[in-house]
Design a protein around this motif. Structure first.
Motif, mmCIF file in Angstrom:
data_model
loop_
_atom_site.group_PDB
_atom_site.id
_atom_site.type_symbol
_atom_site.label_atom_id
_atom_site.label_comp_id
_atom_site.label_asym_id
_atom_site.label_seq_id
_atom_site.Cartn_x
_atom_site.Cartn_y
_atom_site.Cartn_z
ATOM 1 N N ILE A 12 40.652 28.903 54.463
ATOM 2 C CA ILE A 12 40.225 28.559 53.389
ATOM 3 C C ILE A 12 40.299 28.783 52.181
ATOM 4 O O ILE A 12 39.049 30.188 52.584
ATOM 5 C CB ILE A 12 38.788 27.303 54.439
ATOM 6 N N PRO A 13 40.482 28.521 51.338
ATOM 7 C CA PRO A 13 40.749 29.657 49.993
ATOM 8 C C PRO A 13 39.069 28.653 49.668
ATOM 9 O O PRO A 13 39.044 27.279 49.000
ATOM 10 C CB PRO A 13 41.307 29.547 49.010
ATOM 11 N N VAL A 14 37.599 29.585 49.104
ATOM 12 C CA VAL A 14 37.001 28.738 48.474
ATOM 13 C C VAL A 14 36.411 29.338 46.891
ATOM 14 O O VAL A 14 36.129 30.631 47.032
ATOM 15 C CB VAL A 14 35.661 28.724 49.328
ATOM 16 N N PHE A 43 38.024 32.299 55.839
ATOM 17 C CA PHE A 43 37.945 31.545 54.566
ATOM 18 C C PHE A 43 38.335 32.981 53.510
ATOM 19 O O PHE A 43 37.951 33.955 54.022
ATOM 20 C CB PHE A 43 36.158 31.287 54.856
ATOM 21 N N VAL A 44 38.820 33.161 52.450
ATOM 22 C CA VAL A 44 38.162 33.686 51.366
ATOM 23 C C VAL A 44 37.928 33.370 50.709
ATOM 24 O O VAL A 44 38.033 32.526 49.195
ATOM 25 C CB VAL A 44 39.989 33.670 51.333
ATOM 26 N N ASN A 45 37.092 33.928 49.848
ATOM 27 C CA ASN A 45 36.114 33.264 48.972
ATOM 28 C C ASN A 45 36.306 34.235 47.637
ATOM 29 O O ASN A 45 36.781 34.983 47.363
ATOM 30 C CB ASN A 45 35.008 34.067 48.997
ATOM 31 N N ASP A 46 36.955 33.450 46.642
ATOM 32 C CA ASP A 46 37.665 33.927 45.384
ATOM 33 C C ASP A 46 36.877 34.552 44.610
ATOM 34 O O ASP A 46 36.803 33.533 43.375
ATOM 35 C CB ASP A 46 38.700 32.916 45.194
ATOM 36 N N GLY A 47 36.122 35.337 43.976
ATOM 37 C CA GLY A 47 34.750 35.632 43.570
ATOM 38 C C GLY A 47 34.663 35.049 43.208
ATOM 39 O O GLY A 47 33.561 34.507 42.308
ATOM 40 N N SER A 48 33.215 33.782 43.895
ATOM 41 C CA SER A 48 32.636 32.925 43.914
ATOM 42 C C SER A 48 30.628 33.596 42.935
ATOM 43 O O SER A 48 31.115 34.959 43.153
ATOM 44 C CB SER A 48 32.110 32.621 44.750
ATOM 45 N N ARG A 72 37.342 40.496 44.311
ATOM 46 C CA ARG A 72 36.326 40.156 43.717
ATOM 47 C C ARG A 72 35.680 39.897 42.116
ATOM 48 O O ARG A 72 35.105 39.272 41.793
ATOM 49 C CB ARG A 72 35.448 41.697 43.642
ATOM 50 N N ARG A 73 36.448 39.043 42.179
ATOM 51 C CA ARG A 73 37.071 38.192 41.262
ATOM 52 C C ARG A 73 37.863 37.448 42.070
ATOM 53 O O ARG A 73 38.492 37.014 42.704
ATOM 54 C CB ARG A 73 37.150 39.023 39.386
ATOM 55 N N ASP A 74 38.179 35.957 40.471
ATOM 56 C CA ASP A 74 38.883 34.688 40.720
ATOM 57 C C ASP A 74 40.447 35.238 41.006
ATOM 58 O O ASP A 74 40.606 35.356 39.557
ATOM 59 C CB ASP A 74 38.986 33.721 39.582
#
Length: 89
Positions: A12-14, A43-48, A72-74
């Motif tokens: 799940i990218p977020v 989960f992949v936190n895409d630079g939130s 680190r960033r989007d």
């Protein structure tokens, strides 16, 4: 970072979704647990820029089958999804 090794993985990218993480995790765990014991959520936190990282880390601490990849960033949805799939193999 150790690779995830689950029979069933959900990637799940977020991005800036702090308010949506808890209800998603709660429902997803119910569904996955009804299917198999060998499940994992990546989960992949895409630079939130909000508290998404903190929320995800909290769930990962209490449920060993939840893994988090931090960007680190989007980098975008496609890159986030690809990273989760690669890591979940």
């Amino acid at each position: 970072m150790e690779l995830a090794n689950f029979g069933l993985s959900v990637v799940i990218p977020v991005y800036n979704k702090e308010a949506n993480i808890a209800p998603l995790v709660e429902q997803l765990i119910l569904v996955l647990a009804s299917m198999t014991d060998d499940w994992g959520i990546i989960f992949v936190n895409d630079g939130s820029h909000d508290s998404t990282r903190t929320v995800l880390e909290g769930f990962a601490r209490i449920e060993r089958r939840i893994k988090v990849i931090e960007f680190r960033r989007d980098y975008g949805h496609t890159a986030a999804l690809a990273a989760g799939i690669r890591w979940g193999k």
